[in-house]
Design an enzyme around this catalytic site. Structure first.
Site, mmCIF file in Angstrom:
data_model
loop_
_atom_site.group_PDB
_atom_site.id
_atom_site.type_symbol
_atom_site.label_atom_id
_atom_site.label_comp_id
_atom_site.label_asym_id
_atom_site.label_seq_id
_atom_site.Cartn_x
_atom_site.Cartn_y
_atom_site.Cartn_z
ATOM 1 N N VAL A 131 55.462 -23.939 27.574
ATOM 2 C CA VAL A 131 55.971 -24.129 26.210
ATOM 3 C C VAL A 131 56.937 -23.005 25.832
ATOM 4 O O VAL A 131 57.379 -22.930 24.687
ATOM 5 C CB VAL A 131 54.784 -24.184 25.199
ATOM 6 C CG1 VAL A 131 53.874 -25.366 25.485
ATOM 7 C CG2 VAL A 131 53.968 -22.878 25.203
ATOM 8 N N ASP A 132 57.277 -22.130 26.809
ATOM 9 C CA ASP A 132 58.021 -20.908 26.467
ATOM 10 C C ASP A 132 59.545 -21.063 26.449
ATOM 11 O O ASP A 132 60.259 -20.142 26.031
ATOM 12 C CB ASP A 132 57.619 -19.766 27.415
ATOM 13 C CG ASP A 132 57.801 -20.114 28.895
ATOM 14 O OD1 ASP A 132 58.699 -20.901 29.235
ATOM 15 O OD2 ASP A 132 57.026 -19.587 29.725
ATOM 16 N N HIS A 173 54.033 -30.351 27.377
ATOM 17 C CA HIS A 173 53.084 -29.801 26.402
ATOM 18 C C HIS A 173 53.789 -29.209 25.180
ATOM 19 O O HIS A 173 53.226 -28.358 24.494
ATOM 20 C CB HIS A 173 52.175 -28.759 27.075
ATOM 21 C CG HIS A 173 51.282 -29.347 28.119
ATOM 22 N ND1 HIS A 173 50.663 -28.602 29.105
ATOM 23 C CD2 HIS A 173 50.882 -30.635 28.324
ATOM 24 C CE1 HIS A 173 49.934 -29.405 29.869
ATOM 25 N NE2 HIS A 173 50.060 -30.641 29.436
ATOM 26 N N ARG A 178 51.690 -14.753 20.129
ATOM 27 C CA ARG A 178 52.286 -15.157 21.406
ATOM 28 C C ARG A 178 53.805 -15.288 21.294
ATOM 29 O O ARG A 178 54.545 -14.944 22.212
ATOM 30 C CB ARG A 178 51.663 -16.473 21.883
ATOM 31 C CG ARG A 178 50.249 -16.244 22.438
ATOM 32 C CD ARG A 178 49.581 -17.543 22.826
ATOM 33 N NE ARG A 178 50.363 -18.324 23.757
ATOM 34 C CZ ARG A 178 50.160 -19.632 23.987
ATOM 35 N NH1 ARG A 178 49.195 -20.266 23.357
ATOM 36 N NH2 ARG A 178 50.893 -20.276 24.845
ATOM 37 N N CYS A 213 54.642 -30.726 10.655
ATOM 38 C CA CYS A 213 53.541 -30.831 9.699
ATOM 39 C C CYS A 213 52.400 -31.653 10.305
ATOM 40 O O CYS A 213 52.615 -32.721 10.866
ATOM 41 C CB CYS A 213 54.056 -31.489 8.424
ATOM 42 S SG CYS A 213 52.730 -31.876 7.272
ATOM 43 N N GLY A 229 53.078 -22.859 40.485
ATOM 44 C CA GLY A 229 52.476 -22.000 39.463
ATOM 45 C C GLY A 229 51.569 -22.716 38.485
ATOM 46 O O GLY A 229 51.507 -22.348 37.316
HETATM 47 C C1 BJW Z 1 51.443 -18.001 39.969
HETATM 48 C C2 BJW Z 1 51.952 -16.755 39.774
HETATM 49 C C3 BJW Z 1 53.227 -16.540 40.291
HETATM 50 C C4 BJW Z 1 50.054 -16.732 38.877
HETATM 51 N N1 BJW Z 1 53.856 -17.536 40.914
HETATM 52 N N2 BJW Z 1 52.089 -18.974 40.597
HETATM 53 C C5 BJW Z 1 40.687 -36.150 33.205
HETATM 54 C C6 BJW Z 1 39.640 -35.422 33.723
HETATM 55 C C7 BJW Z 1 39.069 -34.371 33.009
HETATM 56 C C8 BJW Z 1 39.531 -34.020 31.742
HETATM 57 C C9 BJW Z 1 40.577 -34.739 31.219
HETATM 58 C C10 BJW Z 1 41.124 -35.790 31.942
HETATM 59 N N3 BJW Z 1 42.134 -36.308 31.204
HETATM 60 C C11 BJW Z 1 42.229 -35.600 30.049
HETATM 61 C C12 BJW Z 1 41.285 -34.643 30.028
HETATM 62 C C13 BJW Z 1 41.056 -33.656 28.921
HETATM 63 C C14 BJW Z 1 42.028 -32.507 28.933
HETATM 64 C C15 BJW Z 1 41.874 -31.768 30.258
HETATM 65 O O1 BJW Z 1 42.615 -31.935 31.191
HETATM 66 N N4 BJW Z 1 40.904 -30.884 30.312
HETATM 67 C C16 BJW Z 1 40.660 -30.088 31.523
HETATM 68 C C17 BJW Z 1 40.594 -28.612 31.149
HETATM 69 C C18 BJW Z 1 39.426 -30.568 32.193
HETATM 70 N N5 BJW Z 1 43.393 -32.968 28.722
HETATM 71 C C19 BJW Z 1 43.872 -33.164 27.487
HETATM 72 O O2 BJW Z 1 43.175 -33.021 26.499
HETATM 73 C C20 BJW Z 1 45.305 -33.666 27.345
HETATM 74 N N6 BJW Z 1 45.335 -34.766 26.458
HETATM 75 C C21 BJW Z 1 44.821 -35.940 26.745
HETATM 76 O O3 BJW Z 1 44.377 -36.211 27.830
HETATM 77 O O4 BJW Z 1 44.845 -36.823 25.700
HETATM 78 C C22 BJW Z 1 44.244 -38.112 25.847
HETATM 79 C C23 BJW Z 1 44.742 -38.952 24.701
HETATM 80 C C24 BJW Z 1 45.438 -40.107 24.989
HETATM 81 C C25 BJW Z 1 45.903 -40.880 23.946
HETATM 82 C C26 BJW Z 1 45.672 -40.498 22.625
HETATM 83 C C27 BJW Z 1 44.994 -39.332 22.345
HETATM 84 C C28 BJW Z 1 44.523 -38.537 23.406
HETATM 85 C C29 BJW Z 1 46.194 -32.622 26.685
HETATM 86 C C30 BJW Z 1 46.356 -31.398 27.490
HETATM 87 C C31 BJW Z 1 47.172 -30.339 26.713
HETATM 88 C C32 BJW Z 1 47.199 -29.007 27.396
HETATM 89 N N7 BJW Z 1 47.692 -28.022 26.495
HETATM 90 C C33 BJW Z 1 47.774 -26.635 26.917
HETATM 91 C C34 BJW Z 1 48.083 -25.738 25.685
HETATM 92 C C35 BJW Z 1 49.552 -25.836 25.284
HETATM 93 C C36 BJW Z 1 49.851 -24.979 24.112
HETATM 94 C C37 BJW Z 1 49.662 -23.508 24.367
HETATM 95 O O5 BJW Z 1 50.232 -22.928 25.297
HETATM 96 O O6 BJW Z 1 48.923 -22.904 23.590
HETATM 97 O O7 BJW Z 1 48.773 -26.482 27.910
HETATM 98 S S1 BJW Z 1 46.310 -26.075 27.747
HETATM 99 C C38 BJW Z 1 47.119 -25.053 28.921
HETATM 100 O O8 BJW Z 1 46.889 -25.569 30.246
HETATM 101 C C39 BJW Z 1 48.618 -25.214 28.636
HETATM 102 C C40 BJW Z 1 49.169 -25.327 30.025
HETATM 103 O O9 BJW Z 1 50.422 -25.975 30.006
HETATM 104 C C41 BJW Z 1 48.112 -26.090 30.759
HETATM 105 C C42 BJW Z 1 48.162 -25.970 32.250
HETATM 106 O O10 BJW Z 1 47.907 -24.670 32.630
HETATM 107 P P1 BJW Z 1 48.689 -24.050 33.874
HETATM 108 O O11 BJW Z 1 50.140 -24.048 33.588
HETATM 109 O O12 BJW Z 1 48.241 -24.698 35.107
HETATM 110 O O13 BJW Z 1 48.224 -22.514 33.783
HETATM 111 P P2 BJW Z 1 46.943 -21.778 34.379
HETATM 112 O O14 BJW Z 1 46.819 -20.513 33.637
HETATM 113 O O15 BJW Z 1 45.769 -22.680 34.403
HETATM 114 O O16 BJW Z 1 47.301 -21.510 35.901
HETATM 115 C C43 BJW Z 1 48.338 -20.634 36.284
HETATM 116 C C44 BJW Z 1 48.510 -20.724 37.785
HETATM 117 O O17 BJW Z 1 49.598 -19.900 38.141
HETATM 118 C C45 BJW Z 1 47.291 -20.228 38.572
HETATM 119 O O18 BJW Z 1 46.985 -21.192 39.587
HETATM 120 C C46 BJW Z 1 47.794 -18.925 39.215
HETATM 121 O O19 BJW Z 1 47.255 -18.697 40.524
HETATM 122 C C47 BJW Z 1 49.269 -19.214 39.321
HETATM 123 N N8 BJW Z 1 50.124 -18.030 39.351
HETATM 124 N N9 BJW Z 1 50.978 -16.001 39.069
HETATM 125 C C48 BJW Z 1 53.212 -18.758 41.036
HETATM 126 N N10 BJW Z 1 53.805 -15.327 40.162
HETATM 127 ZN ZN ZN Z 2 54.196 -32.759 5.602
#
Ligand code: BJW
Ligand code: ZN
Length: 246
Positions: free
Chosen positions: A110-111, A126, A72, A134, A194
Site C-alpha cells: 500500500v506504500d 490492498h 506509518r 468515508c 517478498g
Molecule cells: C523479503 C525481504 C527482502 C523480507 N526481499 N523478501 C482462505 C483461507 C484462509 C483465510 C482466508 C481465506 N480467504 C480469505 C481469508 C481471510 C483473510 C486471510 O487471508 N487471512 C489469513 C491471515 C489467514 N483474507 C481477507 O480477509 C481478505 N478479504 C477477503 O477475503 O474478503 C472476503 C470477502 C468477499 C466478499 C465480500 C466481503 C469479504 C482481505 C485481505 C486484506 C489484507 N490486508 C492487509 C492490510 C493492508 C493495509 C495495511 O497495510 O495496513 O494487507 S494484511 C497484510 O498482509 C497486508 C499485506 O498486503 C498482506 C500480505 O502480507 P505480505 O506482503 O505477504 O507481508 P508479510 O509481512 O506477511 O511477509 C513479508 C515477506 O517478505 C516474508 O516472507 C519475508 O521473508 C519476506 N522478506 N525481507 C524479499 N529483502
Molecule cells: Zn461520508
C-alpha cells in the site's frame, strides 16, 4: 541445467509474466514488513497488526487505528524505491518498448513505491495508504490529513474518514482483483516476490497460474516452501534482481 540458467531462460522466453509483490519488496527501502511491523516499535509493539488492520479493530477503537496509520504514513513518507522496485519498473518499461513480453505487476503493498519507481500499470490489491474515504458514504477525501491525530469527519455526511486500504474481512477492489486473476490465469511465468503468501485471496494467485501451466518462481530470503513453487531463489529481492541482471 543449473537452476539459475533455467530461471534466466524462463525470464527471457516468457510471453506473459505476472509479478506479485509483497511487503518484502519494500524491506530494503526501510519499511518493515507487515508481520514484522511491530517489532521494537515502542508504543505500537503492544498492538497486533492483524487486529489493527481490520474493520472490527477500527469500529472498536477508530482513534487508535487512525493514529497507527498516521504513524506509518509518517515513517513511509520519505522512503525511496530500492533496486527491486527499480528493476521491476525497468523490466516493465523494456517490455512496453520491445513488445515481445507482457509484464503485469500486481502488488499487495500500500506504500506506492512501485509507482514512485516508475512502474506502470500497477494493480494495487490492498489499496493505498495515502488515500482516504468515508466509512459511511464512500466519498473519497483528497484533503491532506498529515499530522491529524483525530479521525477526520466526512464533510459530506459526517461519517468517519478511514484509510483506503483493504482490511481483513473486506472484499478486494473489484477491478484490481479482475486484473490480477486475468494476469495470473494467462501468464506463463508467475513471480512471487517478498510475500509470505499467507493472506488470501492474493496468496491463491500462484496456484491459479500453475493450474494453467505457468511456472512459479519465488524470491524470498525466507522461502515459503509452498508446493506450488517450481523455483525458489533464496535472497533479498534487490540483490536477486541484481544477480540475475533483471
Ligand atoms: C523479503 C525481504 C527482502 C523480507 N526481499 N523478501 C482462505 C483461507 C484462509 C483465510 C482466508 C481465506 N480467504 C480469505 C481469508 C481471510 C483473510 C486471510 O487471508 N487471512 C489469513 C491471515 C489467514 N483474507 C481477507 O480477509 C481478505 N478479504 C477477503 O477475503 O474478503 C472476503 C470477502 C468477499 C466478499 C465480500 C466481503 C469479504 C482481505 C485481505 C486484506 C489484507 N490486508 C492487509 C492490510 C493492508 C493495509 C495495511 O497495510 O495496513 O494487507 S494484511 C497484510 O498482509 C497486508 C499485506 O498486503 C498482506 C500480505 O502480507 P505480505 O506482503 O505477504 O507481508 P508479510 O509481512 O506477511 O511477509 C513479508 C515477506 O517478505 C516474508 O516472507 C519475508 O521473508 C519476506 N522478506 N525481507 C524479499 N529483502
Ligand atoms: Zn461520508
Amino acid at each position: 541445467m543449473e537452476i539459475e540458467q533455467e530461471v534466466l531462460d524462463l525470464i527471457e522466453n516468457a510471453k506473459r509474466v505476472c509479478i506479485l509483490t509483497g511487503a518484502g519488496v519494500s524491506a530494503e527501502s526501510g519499511i518493515a514488513t507487515f508481520r514484522d511491523a511491530q517489532e521494537g516499535k515502542g508504543l505500537w509493539s503492544q498492538y497486533d497488526p492483524q487486529q489493527l488492520a481490520s474493520i472490527d479493530g477500527f469500529l472498536n477503537d477508530p482513534q487508535t487505528v487512525w493514529q497507527w496509520y498516521q504513524w506509518r504514513r509518517d515513517v513511509n513518507k520519505d522512503k525511496e524505491p530500492n533496486p527491486a522496485h527499480l528493476a521491476i519498473a525497468r523490466w516493465q518499461q523494456r517490455s512496453h518498448q520491445d513488445g515481445n513480453q507482457l509484464v503485469s505487476l500486481i502488488t499487495q503493498n500500500v506504500d506506492g513505491l512501485h509507482q514512485k519507481a516508475g512502474s506502470s500499470p500497477v494493480t494495487e490489491l490492498h489499496g493505498n495508504i495515502w488515500h482516504n474515504h468515508c466509512l459511511q458514504c464512500n466519498q473519497i477525501h483528497q484533503a491532506s490529513v498529515e499530522g491529524l491525530e483525530a479521525v477526520p469527519e466526512c464533510t459530506y455526511c459526517g461519517g468517519q474518514v478511514r484509510p483506503s486500504v483493504v482490511w481483513f474481512g473486506e472484499a478486494l477492489p473489484e477491478q484490481a482483483w479482475r486484473e490480477a486473476e486475468s494476469a495470473a490465469y494467462s501468464c506463463d511465468l508467475f513471480l512471487s516476490v517478498g510475500t509470505s503468501s499467507q493472506v488470501y485471496p492474493a496468496a491463491g494467485l500462484a496456484a491459479l497460474a500453475k493450474s494453467q501451466g505457468a511456472k512459479v518462481l519465488e524470491i524470498n530470503p525466507d522461502p515459503t516452501n509452498s508446493s506450488v513453487v517450481d523455483y525458489q531463489i533464496a535472497g533479498k529481492a534487490g540483490e536477486v534482481f541484481k544477480r540475475f541482471n533483471i
